[in-house]
Each structure stands twice: as structure tokens, then as C-alpha cells.
Design a protein around this motif. Sequence first.
Motif, short mmCIF file in Angstrom:
data_model
loop_
_atom_site.label_atom_id
_atom_site.label_comp_id
_atom_site.label_asym_id
_atom_site.label_seq_id
_atom_site.Cartn_x
_atom_site.Cartn_y
_atom_site.Cartn_z
N TRP A 59 0.82 -1.21 0.00
CA TRP A 59 0.00 0.00 0.00
C TRP A 59 0.85 1.26 0.00
N LYS A 60 1.89 1.30 0.81
CA LYS A 60 2.71 2.50 0.92
C LYS A 60 3.33 2.87 -0.42
N GLN A 95 2.43 6.10 -3.02
CA GLN A 95 3.50 7.01 -3.45
C GLN A 95 3.53 7.12 -4.98
N VAL A 96 3.41 5.98 -5.66
CA VAL A 96 3.41 5.98 -7.12
C VAL A 96 2.18 6.71 -7.66
N LEU A 99 -0.44 11.28 -10.39
CA LEU A 99 -1.55 12.23 -10.40
C LEU A 99 -1.11 13.68 -10.23
N THR A 100 0.11 13.91 -9.77
CA THR A 100 0.52 15.29 -9.48
C THR A 100 1.74 15.75 -10.26
N THR A 101 2.45 14.83 -10.91
CA THR A 101 3.69 15.18 -11.61
C THR A 101 3.49 15.11 -13.12
N PRO A 102 3.91 16.12 -13.89
CA PRO A 102 3.80 16.03 -15.35
C PRO A 102 4.54 14.82 -15.89
N HIS A 103 3.92 14.12 -16.85
CA HIS A 103 4.55 12.94 -17.45
C HIS A 103 3.99 12.73 -18.85
#
Length: 289
Positions: free
Chosen positions: A80-81, A85-86, A91-95
Motif C-alpha cells: 500500500w505505501k 506514493q506511485v 496524479l501530481t507530476t507532469p509525465h
Amino acid sequence: MKLDLSGLGVEFTKPQALVSQASIVLYGMPGCGKTTLAASAVDVPELRDVLILDFENSSAAVAEKYGEHPNLDVVQLRDWKKATQVLDMVLTTPHQYKTVVIDPVNGLMQLLQIEMKRRVSRKIELSAKAKLTPREGAELKALAKVNIPSATNNSMGEPGTTEADYGLIGNEATHLMARLNAAPFLVIMNTHADQYSSRTQPREILRPDMPGNVGRKVVTQKPHVVGFMDSQTAMVDGEMREAFRIQFRPGKVGSLPFEAKSRVGLRDEIINPTMSDLWEAMNNNTDNK
């Protein structure tokens, strides 16, 4: 005069531009083609690159067809941890990924159940020790601050899933669905089909599998599309043979009803579907009923 929202950092968008940011749930029995359908997004130029977040080794099913595809990546997650994190980075980092597949989404929530049981077990273990090391004392103090169920055991003498657990799982599922629904890319969530009934709904119905009542509700309420997948004998290329089928309108399998919906212009049923079929219909609305 046209309304100016630029000072608020808000832009006007035409509805059609948001189709590529839809969320899709595909559910059905194992082996009905969910992962293959989701992976076929890599064949649609507007939907690649594709990232599969694999919680059950399900992406092995597409290795023969897409094993070395340069625009398809897989990340396998087993705790889960690391999974959260992934997901947070996705969801928040441009890719570069225009499609992200959660496979299966109920597998992700099961990791949360395992993590909660692990925390309860550890809390019981530390609480029972006569003397704690400084590190163990800090760990117990940290566990006490985490919103986890009380340290009680089930009938097997093991930490079980209690009603409080399902409340926490429901909150996490609601938060997760809201974030996935707002993602700036296409999200495809695969899950298994589950026969479900309750005191308020005694008749059994097929729904996407998620832990807890709240999880089962949000996985059908929040996404733009919910497709039920199965196989049937159908006419394909002039001969009768087994074919995969996806349905976007509520119906029945035998006498058992199932849930489905579409807000983006998909016809009731597609035989041997690909993401190319779905993408064309979603953008052209040629299949609207």
C-alpha cells in the motif's frame, strides 16, 4: 462582454476536449478481456503512451501482443505505501502518459486492507512487550497517531476486517475515485465482477468488486463509463464463435442484473471491443442512443 477568468488561473474548455480525461471502469469475470482491452489504448495515437499500474500480475495477459511495445509501460505494486506514493506522483507530476490503467482497482484497495491488518498486528505485538527499545517506542507512538481500527482479533485469533475498517476503506475509495476522476488523462480501472446483495437491496446484482458498501457505490457512481464484460457465442467474420462483449447499459446475464453506464456516447453493446472502437465512438458520438 465575455467573462474573463484568467486572473483566477481558470481557463474555458469545450466539452469535447474533456473526453480524453474521462474515467472508465471495466469489470467482469477473470479472462474476459479487460486487461487486453485497456492495453489496446496503445494502438490509439491520441491515447499513448500507456502506463499500467499492476496489482495482480494481470498485465502478463498482454505480454504476447504488447510485450516489447515502446509506448506501453508496466509498474508492479505489491504494498500500500509504495502504491500510494506511485499514484501520488502519477496524479501530481507532469509525465508523458495519456492513459493510466489501474489493474485491478479492487486489488489496490485490498493492499490497504493488508496494510491495516499489518498495523494492527504490530500494535498488538508492541503493546504486549514488557519493555520497548527506543525505536519500538517511537513506532508504537506513531501507530497510535494513525487512524487504524482498534486492536481486536477475529474468531481466528488474527486481526480481522471490522466495520471500522470498511469505513476507512470507504473514505479512501471515495478520495481515490475523486482524484482519478479529476486526472488530466484517460483513466481505465479494471476490476472483477462480484455478486452483491444487502439488507436494503436483497436481490443479488452483479457490480464491480470493491471492498465495503461505500467502495462498491463510488466505483459505479463517479466514473464516466462503467462497462460490463463477458463472452458469448456470436457471428464473427461470417461464422459463429466465442467472442468478447462489453455492455454500457444495465441489463441481465441470465436472471442476474448487472450495472453499467456511459456518459460519453457509447452504444449499448460492442462485440470484440478495442480502445480504437471506444475512442472513435466517444469522440464522434456516432453510437449515441
